[in-house]
Design a protein around this motif. Structure first.
Motif, PDB file in Angstrom:
ATOM      1  N   VAL A 383       7.586 -15.735 -18.627  1.00 32.03           N
ATOM      2  CA  VAL A 383       7.085 -15.117 -17.417  1.00 32.03           C
ATOM      3  C   VAL A 383       8.387 -14.575 -16.559  1.00 32.03           C
ATOM      4  CG1 VAL A 383       5.761 -15.823 -15.326  1.00 32.03           C
ATOM      5  CG2 VAL A 383       5.211 -16.767 -17.406  1.00 32.03           C
ATOM      6  N   TYR A 384       8.100 -13.153 -16.252  1.00 32.34           N
ATOM      7  CA  TYR A 384       9.439 -12.615 -15.613  1.00 32.34           C
ATOM      8  C   TYR A 384       9.048 -12.327 -14.121  1.00 32.34           C
ATOM      9  CZ  TYR A 384      10.408 -11.939 -20.526  1.00 32.34           C
ATOM     10  OH  TYR A 384      10.456 -12.027 -22.121  1.00 32.34           O
ATOM     11  N   PHE A 385      10.218 -12.300 -13.362  1.00 30.91           N
ATOM     12  CA  PHE A 385       9.926 -12.141 -12.005  1.00 30.91           C
ATOM     13  C   PHE A 385      11.186 -11.221 -11.536  1.00 30.91           C
ATOM     14  CE2 PHE A 385       7.728 -16.101 -12.420  1.00 30.91           C
ATOM     15  CZ  PHE A 385       6.559 -15.951 -11.962  1.00 30.91           C
ATOM     16  N   HIS A 386      12.094 -10.688 -12.227  1.00 31.87           N
ATOM     17  CA  HIS A 386      13.378  -9.908 -11.781  1.00 31.87           C
ATOM     18  C   HIS A 386      12.892  -8.573 -11.348  1.00 31.87           C
ATOM     19  CE1 HIS A 386      13.015  -9.452 -16.286  1.00 31.87           C
ATOM     20  NE2 HIS A 386      13.464  -8.221 -16.095  1.00 31.87           N
ATOM     21  N   THR A 387      13.730  -8.101 -10.507  1.00 32.28           N
ATOM     22  CA  THR A 387      13.314  -6.696  -9.877  1.00 32.28           C
ATOM     23  C   THR A 387      14.250  -5.631 -10.824  1.00 32.28           C
ATOM     24  OG1 THR A 387      15.151  -6.877  -8.238  1.00 32.28           O
ATOM     25  CG2 THR A 387      12.924  -7.607  -7.669  1.00 32.28           C
ATOM     26  N   ASN A 388      15.406  -6.012 -11.410  1.00 29.62           N
ATOM     27  CA  ASN A 388      16.108  -5.134 -12.283  1.00 29.62           C
ATOM     28  C   ASN A 388      16.852  -6.020 -13.119  1.00 29.62           C
ATOM     29  OD1 ASN A 388      18.581  -5.952 -10.910  1.00 29.62           O
ATOM     30  ND2 ASN A 388      17.913  -4.310  -9.211  1.00 29.62           N
ATOM     31  N   THR A 389      17.576  -5.165 -13.968  1.00 29.39           N
ATOM     32  CA  THR A 389      18.501  -5.704 -15.062  1.00 29.39           C
ATOM     33  C   THR A 389      19.650  -4.909 -15.222  1.00 29.39           C
ATOM     34  OG1 THR A 389      16.706  -6.719 -16.615  1.00 29.39           O
ATOM     35  CG2 THR A 389      18.851  -6.235 -17.491  1.00 29.39           C
ATOM     36  N   THR A 390      20.869  -5.761 -15.113  1.00 30.90           N
ATOM     37  CA  THR A 390      22.211  -5.153 -15.202  1.00 30.90           C
ATOM     38  C   THR A 390      22.895  -5.424 -16.620  1.00 30.90           C
ATOM     39  OG1 THR A 390      22.407  -5.297 -13.003  1.00 30.90           O
ATOM     40  CG2 THR A 390      24.598  -5.034 -14.147  1.00 30.90           C
ATOM     41  N   TYR A 391      23.189  -4.637 -17.542  1.00 27.92           N
ATOM     42  CA  TYR A 391      23.800  -4.628 -18.685  1.00 27.92           C
ATOM     43  C   TYR A 391      24.924  -3.885 -18.713  1.00 27.92           C
ATOM     44  CZ  TYR A 391      20.843  -1.027 -20.728  1.00 27.92           C
ATOM     45  OH  TYR A 391      20.150   0.221 -20.749  1.00 27.92           O
ATOM     46  N   THR A 392      25.659  -4.081 -19.998  1.00 30.84           N
ATOM     47  CA  THR A 392      26.718  -3.093 -20.321  1.00 30.84           C
ATOM     48  C   THR A 392      26.008  -2.532 -21.682  1.00 30.84           C
ATOM     49  OG1 THR A 392      28.522  -4.708 -19.727  1.00 30.84           O
ATOM     50  CG2 THR A 392      29.140  -2.815 -21.175  1.00 30.84           C
ATOM     51  N   LEU A 393      26.371  -1.122 -21.473  1.00 34.18           N
ATOM     52  CA  LEU A 393      25.894  -0.073 -22.411  1.00 34.18           C
ATOM     53  C   LEU A 393      27.134   0.979 -22.883  1.00 34.18           C
ATOM     54  CD1 LEU A 393      23.716   1.058 -24.275  1.00 34.18           C
ATOM     55  CD2 LEU A 393      22.938   2.517 -22.437  1.00 34.18           C
ATOM     56  N   ASN A 394      27.558   1.029 -24.057  1.00 35.72           N
ATOM     57  CA  ASN A 394      28.732   1.762 -24.439  1.00 35.72           C
ATOM     58  C   ASN A 394      29.778   1.653 -23.332  1.00 35.72           C
ATOM     59  OD1 ASN A 394      27.064   2.898 -26.591  1.00 35.72           O
ATOM     60  ND2 ASN A 394      26.186   4.330 -25.419  1.00 35.72           N
ATOM     61  N   GLY A 395      30.106   0.601 -22.950  1.00 28.30           N
ATOM     62  CA  GLY A 395      31.366   0.284 -22.098  1.00 28.30           C
ATOM     63  C   GLY A 395      30.926   0.618 -20.629  1.00 28.30           C
ATOM     64  N   GLN A 396      29.828   0.965 -20.424  1.00 26.51           N
ATOM     65  CA  GLN A 396      29.302   1.126 -19.054  1.00 26.51           C
ATOM     66  C   GLN A 396      28.343   0.219 -18.329  1.00 26.51           C
ATOM     67  OE1 GLN A 396      30.670   4.108 -17.302  1.00 26.51           O
ATOM     68  NE2 GLN A 396      31.956   4.413 -18.961  1.00 26.51           N
ATOM     69  N   VAL A 397      28.680  -0.199 -17.058  1.00 25.77           N
ATOM     70  CA  VAL A 397      27.640  -1.265 -16.517  1.00 25.77           C
ATOM     71  C   VAL A 397      26.670  -0.226 -16.033  1.00 25.77           C
ATOM     72  CG1 VAL A 397      27.567  -2.618 -14.646  1.00 25.77           C
ATOM     73  CG2 VAL A 397      29.344  -2.770 -16.066  1.00 25.77           C
ATOM     74  N   VAL A 398      25.247  -0.843 -16.495  1.00 26.31           N
ATOM     75  CA  VAL A 398      24.207  -0.079 -16.119  1.00 26.31           C
ATOM     76  C   VAL A 398      23.203  -0.914 -15.574  1.00 26.31           C
ATOM     77  CG1 VAL A 398      21.940   1.317 -17.034  1.00 26.31           C
ATOM     78  CG2 VAL A 398      24.086   1.508 -18.106  1.00 26.31           C
ATOM     79  N   THR A 399      22.365  -0.628 -14.384  1.00 27.71           N
ATOM     80  CA  THR A 399      21.440  -1.325 -13.770  1.00 27.71           C
ATOM     81  C   THR A 399      20.161  -0.798 -13.863  1.00 27.71           C
ATOM     82  OG1 THR A 399      22.854  -2.416 -12.394  1.00 27.71           O
ATOM     83  CG2 THR A 399      20.607  -2.485 -11.701  1.00 27.71           C
ATOM     84  N   THR A 400      19.078  -1.061 -14.278  1.00 29.15           N
ATOM     85  CA  THR A 400      17.719  -0.377 -14.317  1.00 29.15           C
ATOM     86  C   THR A 400      16.600  -1.123 -13.968  1.00 29.15           C
ATOM     87  OG1 THR A 400      16.475   1.076 -15.632  1.00 29.15           O
ATOM     88  CG2 THR A 400      17.669  -0.738 -16.766  1.00 29.15           C
ATOM     89  N   ASN A 401      15.303  -0.541 -13.857  1.00 29.24           N
ATOM     90  CA  ASN A 401      14.216  -1.496 -13.442  1.00 29.24           C
ATOM     91  C   ASN A 401      13.188  -0.715 -14.108  1.00 29.24           C
ATOM     92  OD1 ASN A 401      13.566   0.846 -11.977  1.00 29.24           O
ATOM     93  ND2 ASN A 401      13.334  -0.298 -10.124  1.00 29.24           N
ATOM     94  N   GLN A 402      13.450   0.285 -15.172  1.00 30.60           N
ATOM     95  CA  GLN A 402      12.644   1.045 -15.986  1.00 30.60           C
ATOM     96  C   GLN A 402      12.590   0.550 -17.569  1.00 30.60           C
ATOM     97  OE1 GLN A 402      10.315   3.333 -14.544  1.00 30.60           O
ATOM     98  NE2 GLN A 402      11.355   2.385 -12.668  1.00 30.60           N
TER      99      GLN A 402
END
Length: 586
Positions: A383-402
């Motif tokens: 069960v999920y309740f987070h509003t967004n996710t931050t992660y590293t993609l190709n050396g860049q920190v990305v935050t998305t909710n899509q």
């Protein structure tokens, strides 16, 4: 085993009911009711149906969350729903008590009619007649308990009113609050010894143990009113403090009688898995559950309810869902298994992150079994309740909710479903059925019984009464039985604070907390001038940790003035009976 529920269909189509004090029946001739068992059972079932054991009124049955909402445990999804309206409303003589009100003199009349007239039956054997009278007397006592805890003293009517009765009987004054509690006690005391020793309460039919359980609860309420309340209106509200010990003793004695009967025990089918055990307690119906004293019986579709349909988290293929967001203020009452303190609110900032399995998963197993939080395992999924996710993609920190994020061939949702995260980002789990087919999570598809009385409550009643009777040893033993079953560290001392805390977490979302705060006279302190909180979860995929921050869960600050310890008598009721004096503050 549950044949009586089929009579509800007959009842609802054959009979009608009115809550006026003096009412004439508009259904099938009452003289014929007690010559046919089907009609008698239908008549009796209508009284059961009018009881507010589990409140399934209002649009979509959302009122089953009413007491939790006004007791600041879990609110409703939207403010147009009656539970939220109940704690947001202004209470007054003009507005009345709204959905929280219960003025059930139609059911009182029906109970009185059975008690007075079934003895004249020419068709029924004496044993059946005696059982129905005992049943009706219990239901009448319970109705009066449901009214006295709302209004204080109410008119005490114990016979069927007739049009030619004297005016003082047709338009009775309110009895003193003490008189109502004493009536409940003496009624129950008289019928307890007349029941057989058969256990039928778990199947939805009143027995001697059900009567003892009501005595245990009602006398505890009376004792609290005497100890913590104030007498007003010439004792129409309030009970003299000199009677405090007497009422605690009455509650204690009833609890001990249930304990010594040897009929009941705490449910403990899975002692090695405390979360599963507590969850399964509420899914094990009937005589197979040793904890159930009295249940309101449900069957899917035939007489089902909407709990699973309303409460399932978003994302599990239910049309309506996420309807009972749990308030973080209430979640904080649950302790950690290792005894540590809750994380201070000052640390819930964007600068800190948390392991969710430690933040929530190491709390009291009763919390884990009762509340959905991020990554709760449910039906083989999370069960999920987070509003967004931050992660590293190709050396860049990305935050998305899509969309979804690929994680080693699996997918992670960038954000949780909209309905689940809208309010508090915590949801009610208690009593939900993980084995109900998803295709069966439909309106009226739930069949979990509602436990009106269970042995866990009786131990808590005993603990509270024993404590105020200066028997802290028995109080400690009772709460430790509850804590041991839950997998929580045992207490070394019984205090008012930890007895009350134990009651709130053990009986969470079972329609107790609001009434407990009222009878303890702590509701003003707990709920006046307070705006309850929810949480915002932001997930870091790289660290598998959450940033957790607070948010307002309610649109406005709660108001709970001292006058709300009693509900107002509505203008309509006073217009019908000018002898009804209004409660203080309205």
């Amino acid at each position: 085993m549950r044949k009586f529920i089929i009579f509800l269909a007959i009842c609802l189509t054959t009979f009608s009911c009115n809550d006026d004090l003096n009412v004439e029946p508009d259904f099938l001739s009452e003289s014929s009711v007690f010559e046919d068992k089907a009609l008698t059972e239908a008549y009796m079932s209508q009284i059961y149906e009018s009881m507010q054991f589990m409140n399934t009124t209002s649009f979509g049955q959302t009122n089953m969350g009413l007491i939790s909402a006004i007791g600041a445990e879990a609110i409703a999804f939207a403010n147009w729903q009656a539970p939220n309206q109940a704690f947001l409303r202004t209470y007054s003589q003009q507005n009345g008590a709204g959905t929280l009100g219960y003025w059930a003199y139609g059911a009182v009349r029906q109970s009185n009619f059975i008690i007075e007239n079934i003895v004249n039956s020419k068709a029924f054997e004496k044993e059946y007649i005696d059982k129905k009278i005992l049943e009706a007397r219990f239901l009448r006592a319970y109705i009066y308990f449901d009214m006295v805890k709302r209004y204080g003293g109410v008119p005490l009517i114990t016979k069927v009113q007739k049009a030619d009765d004297p005016e003082e009987e047709l338009f009775p004054k309110r009895a003193k609050e003490q008189e109502i509690y004493d009536f409940i006690y003496t009624e129950l005391n008289d019928i307890i010894g007349k029941f057989s020793n058969d256990r039928t309460g778990a199947e939805g039919r009143v027995d001697k143990y059900t009567a003892l359980a009501l005595q245990s609860r009602a006398m505890l309420y009376a004792a609290s009113i005497a100890k913590f309340g104030e007498v007003d209106l010439d004792a129409v509200v309030g009970i003299n403090s000199s009677l405090t010990e007497q009422y605690y003793k009455r509650s204690y004695d009833a609890s001990v009688a249930l304990e010594k009967s040897g009929v009941f025990s705490l449910y403990n089918a899975s002692p090695s898995d405390k979360v599963k055990n507590f969850g399964d307690l509420f899914l094990t119906d009937g005589l197979g559950n040793p904890e159930v004293i009295f249940a309101e019986v449900y069957e899917p579709i035939v007489r089902g309810h909407n709990l699973d349909y309303l409460a399932h988290p978003d994302g599990f293929n239910t049309t309506w869902n996420s309807n009972f967001p749990v308030l973080y203020d209430f979640a904080e009452l649950f302790e950690y298994k290792d005894g540590r303190q809750n994380v201070p609110r000052s640390m819930l900032t964007a600068n800190n992150d948390w392991d969710i399995k430690d933040f929530f998963g190491e709390k009291d197993p009763r919390f884990v079994a009762s509340v959905f939080f991020p990554q709760t395992s449910w039906r083989g999924e999370e069960v999920y309740f987070h509003t967004n996710t931050t992660y590293t993609l190709n050396g860049q920190v990305v935050t998305t909710n899509q969309g979804n994020i690929d994680v080693n061939g699996a997918t992670w949702p960038a954000s949780g479903p909209a309905r689940s995260i809208r309010n508090t980002s915590l949801l009610l789990r208690k009593r939900l059925d993980p084995n109900l087919p998803l295709s069966g999570v439909i309106e009226l598809g739930s069949g979990q019984d509602f436990f009106v009385f269970r042995y866990g409550e009786i131990l808590l009643n005993k603990a509270e009464a024993a404590f105020y009777l200066n028997n802290s040893g028995e109080a400690l033993d009772a709460i430790n039985k509850i804590r041991d079953r839950a997998g929580m560290p045992l207490r070394t001392i019984a205090t008012e604070e930890n007895i009350r805390l134990e009651r709130q977490v053990e009986l969470a979302f079972e329609d107790h907390r609001f009434w407990d705060l009222v009878r303890w006279r702590t509701a003003v302190e707990e709920m006046d001038g307070v705006r309850m909180s929810g949480l915002v979860f932001r997930y870091n995929l790289d660290t598998d940790r959450y940033v957790i921050t607070l948010k307002n869960a309610e649109t406005q600050t709660r108001i709970f003035g001292k006058e709300r310890y009693y509900l107002p008598i509505s203008q309509g009721l006073i217009s019908d009976n000018e002898n009804l004096v209004q409660n203080p503050g309205y």
